[in-house]
Design a protein around this motif. Structure first.
Motif, PDB file in Angstrom:
ATOM      1  N   LEU A   9       0.838  -1.205   0.000  1.00 45.97           N
ATOM      2  CA  LEU A   9       0.000   0.000   0.000  1.00 45.97           C
ATOM      3  C   LEU A   9       0.873   1.257   0.000  1.00 45.97           C
ATOM      4  O   LEU A   9       0.622   2.208  -0.752  1.00 45.97           O
ATOM      5  CB  LEU A   9      -0.923  -0.023   1.232  1.00 45.97           C
ATOM      6  N   LEU A  10       1.924   1.256   0.806  1.00 39.86           N
ATOM      7  CA  LEU A  10       2.778   2.442   0.924  1.00 39.86           C
ATOM      8  C   LEU A  10       3.605   2.661  -0.336  1.00 39.86           C
ATOM      9  O   LEU A  10       3.948   3.795  -0.678  1.00 39.86           O
ATOM     10  CB  LEU A  10       3.667   2.339   2.164  1.00 39.86           C
ATOM     11  N   LEU A  11       3.886   1.568  -1.024  1.00 44.99           N
ATOM     12  CA  LEU A  11       4.551   1.669  -2.324  1.00 44.99           C
ATOM     13  C   LEU A  11       3.630   2.394  -3.302  1.00 44.99           C
ATOM     14  O   LEU A  11       4.037   3.316  -4.009  1.00 44.99           O
ATOM     15  CB  LEU A  11       4.858   0.248  -2.818  1.00 44.99           C
ATOM     16  N   GLU A  12       2.345   1.985  -3.299  1.00 42.57           N
ATOM     17  CA  GLU A  12       1.359   2.641  -4.169  1.00 42.57           C
ATOM     18  C   GLU A  12       1.222   4.119  -3.822  1.00 42.57           C
ATOM     19  O   GLU A  12       1.074   4.970  -4.690  1.00 42.57           O
ATOM     20  CB  GLU A  12      -0.028   1.987  -4.014  1.00 42.57           C
ATOM     21  N   LEU A  13       1.242   4.422  -2.533  1.00 44.72           N
ATOM     22  CA  LEU A  13       1.047   5.810  -2.085  1.00 44.72           C
ATOM     23  C   LEU A  13       2.352   6.619  -2.175  1.00 44.72           C
ATOM     24  O   LEU A  13       2.343   7.822  -1.938  1.00 44.72           O
ATOM     25  CB  LEU A  13       0.541   5.834  -0.639  1.00 44.72           C
ATOM     26  N   GLU A  14       3.439   5.932  -2.498  1.00 47.16           N
ATOM     27  CA  GLU A  14       4.774   6.549  -2.508  1.00 47.16           C
ATOM     28  C   GLU A  14       5.082   7.235  -1.177  1.00 47.16           C
ATOM     29  O   GLU A  14       5.541   8.365  -1.122  1.00 47.16           O
ATOM     30  CB  GLU A  14       4.904   7.526  -3.681  1.00 47.16           C
ATOM     31  N   GLN A  15       4.765   6.518  -0.103  1.00 49.54           N
ATOM     32  CA  GLN A  15       5.006   7.025   1.250  1.00 49.54           C
ATOM     33  C   GLN A  15       5.683   5.946   2.088  1.00 49.54           C
ATOM     34  O   GLN A  15       5.049   5.350   2.937  1.00 49.54           O
ATOM     35  CB  GLN A  15       3.682   7.366   1.935  1.00 49.54           C
ATOM     36  N   PRO A  16       6.951   5.675   1.835  1.00 52.81           N
ATOM     37  CA  PRO A  16       7.587   4.566   2.555  1.00 52.81           C
ATOM     38  C   PRO A  16       7.577   4.746   4.069  1.00 52.81           C
ATOM     39  O   PRO A  16       7.682   5.865   4.571  1.00 52.81           O
ATOM     40  CB  PRO A  16       9.031   4.580   2.026  1.00 52.81           C
ATOM     41  N   LEU A  17       7.430   3.633   4.743  1.00 52.50           N
ATOM     42  CA  LEU A  17       7.529   3.599   6.197  1.00 52.50           C
ATOM     43  C   LEU A  17       8.970   3.938   6.589  1.00 52.50           C
ATOM     44  O   LEU A  17       9.903   3.418   6.014  1.00 52.50           O
ATOM     45  CB  LEU A  17       7.159   2.190   6.660  1.00 52.50           C
ATOM     46  N   GLU A  18       9.137   4.817   7.584  1.00 55.61           N
ATOM     47  CA  GLU A  18      10.493   5.249   7.915  1.00 55.61           C
ATOM     48  C   GLU A  18      11.088   4.531   9.121  1.00 55.61           C
ATOM     49  O   GLU A  18      12.292   4.324   9.202  1.00 55.61           O
ATOM     50  CB  GLU A  18      10.501   6.757   8.143  1.00 55.61           C
ATOM     51  N   LEU A  19      10.227   4.209  10.090  1.00 59.11           N
ATOM     52  CA  LEU A  19      10.782   3.651  11.318  1.00 59.11           C
ATOM     53  C   LEU A  19       9.728   2.831  12.050  1.00 59.11           C
ATOM     54  O   LEU A  19       8.551   3.201  12.085  1.00 59.11           O
ATOM     55  CB  LEU A  19      11.225   4.817  12.210  1.00 59.11           C
ATOM     56  N   VAL A  20      10.172   1.720  12.628  1.00 62.30           N
ATOM     57  CA  VAL A  20       9.319   0.909  13.481  1.00 62.30           C
ATOM     58  C   VAL A  20       9.870   0.991  14.899  1.00 62.30           C
ATOM     59  O   VAL A  20      11.029   0.658  15.141  1.00 62.30           O
ATOM     60  CB  VAL A  20       9.280  -0.556  13.016  1.00 62.30           C
ATOM     61  N   LEU A  21       9.061   1.469  15.812  1.00 70.72           N
ATOM     62  CA  LEU A  21       9.468   1.597  17.210  1.00 70.72           C
ATOM     63  C   LEU A  21       8.816   0.481  17.995  1.00 70.72           C
ATOM     64  O   LEU A  21       7.598   0.341  17.990  1.00 70.72           O
ATOM     65  CB  LEU A  21       8.992   2.944  17.769  1.00 70.72           C
TER      66      LEU A  21
END
Ligand code: ADP
Length: 191
Positions: A102-114
Motif C-alpha cells: 500500500l505504501l509503495l502505491e502511495l509513494e510514502q515509505p515507512l520510515e521507522l518501526v518503534l
C-alpha cells in the motif's frame, strides 16, 4: 529531518497508546490506532463493530477483511499526507506485507518501526490495573499469546527499520528516549 511515518509495535500493555499520543502532538501527524477504531465501532454498533466484537472480546485478532480496507481508507485521507503513527497495525506478517505494498502505491515509505519492550509479568500487572473491558485475566493471557505467536514475527520482518526501546520505566523516560531517537527538539522549559 524528523521521521514522520512510523509504526508503533509492542505487546499489549507496553504503553504504545500513551507514547503514540505524545509523539502525535510533537510531530503533528495523526495517531491511527486500530484498537481505538474498533472499540469506537463496537461502542456505536456500526456494521464493523458488530462483526469485530466477538473477536476483540475474546482477545483474538479480527479478520484481515475487516482491517485492511479500513487502513487503506484511513491512510488515503487528507490529514495522513504528511505522516502518521500507526498503533496496533500491522499485527501479523501478512498485514505488514499488505502495508508495504500500500505504501509503495502511495509513494510514502515507512520510515521507522518503534518497538516497546516490556517483560510479560509487568505487562499482566499493568493490564489488570488498567481494567479495560478486554482486560480480564483470561483475555490478557490470550492476547499475550497471540502477540508472541503472530505479532512478534513482524519485528523480524522489519529488521532494518526496527528500533527497540525499553518500555519498562516511567512513561516520561520512555518519551525522552523516543524523542532522542526521532531527534525531536525538547519542549522549551517554562519559567
Ligand atoms: P492492545 O492494547 O491489547 O495491544 P489494541 O487496543 O491495539 O490492543 O487492540 C485491541 C483488540 O483489537 C485486539 O485484541 C484485537 O482483537 C483487535 N485488533 C486491533 N488491531 C488489530 C489488527 N491490526 N488486526 C487484527 N485485530 C486487531
Amino acid at each position: 529531518m524528523t521521521k514522520k511515518r512510523l509504526v508503533f509495535s509492542g505487546p499489549p500493555g507496553a504503553g504504545k497508546g500513551t507514547q503514540a499520543q505524545r509523539l502525535t502532538e510533537m510531530l503533528q501527524v495523526p495517531h491511527i490506532s486500530t484498537g481505538d477504531i474498533l472499540r469506537d465501532a463496537i461502542a456505536r454498533s456500526t456494521p464493523l463493530g458488530v462483526k469485530a466484537k466477538g473477536f476483540v472480546d475474546a482477545g483474538e485478532l479480527v479478520p484481515d477483511e475487516l482491517i485492511l480496507g479500513l487502513i487503506r481508507e484511513r491512510l488515503g485521507e487528507e490529514d495522513a499526507r504528511d505522516g502518521w503513527i500507526l498503533d496496533g497495525f500491522p499485527r501479523t506478517v501478512p498485514q505488514a506485507e499488505f502495508l508495504d505494498q500500500l505504501l509503495l502505491e502511495l509513494e510514502q515509505p515507512l520510515e521507522l518501526v518503534l518497538a516497546l519492550d516490556v517483560p510479560d509479568n509487568i505487562l499482566v500487572e499493568r493490564l489488570l490495573a488498567r481494567g479495560r473491558k478486554d482486560d480480564n485475566e483470561e483475555t490478557i493471557r490470550r492476547r499475550l499469546e497471540v502477540y508472541r505467536e503472530q505479532t512478534e514475527p513482524v519485528n523480524e520482518f522489519y529488521q532494518l527499520r526496527l528500533q527497540v526501546v525499553d518500555g519498562n520505566r516511567p512513561p516520561h523516560e520512555v518519551t525522552v528516549a523516543l524523542r532522542k531517537l526521532l531527534e525531536v527538539e525538547p519542549e522549551p522549559e517554562h519559567a
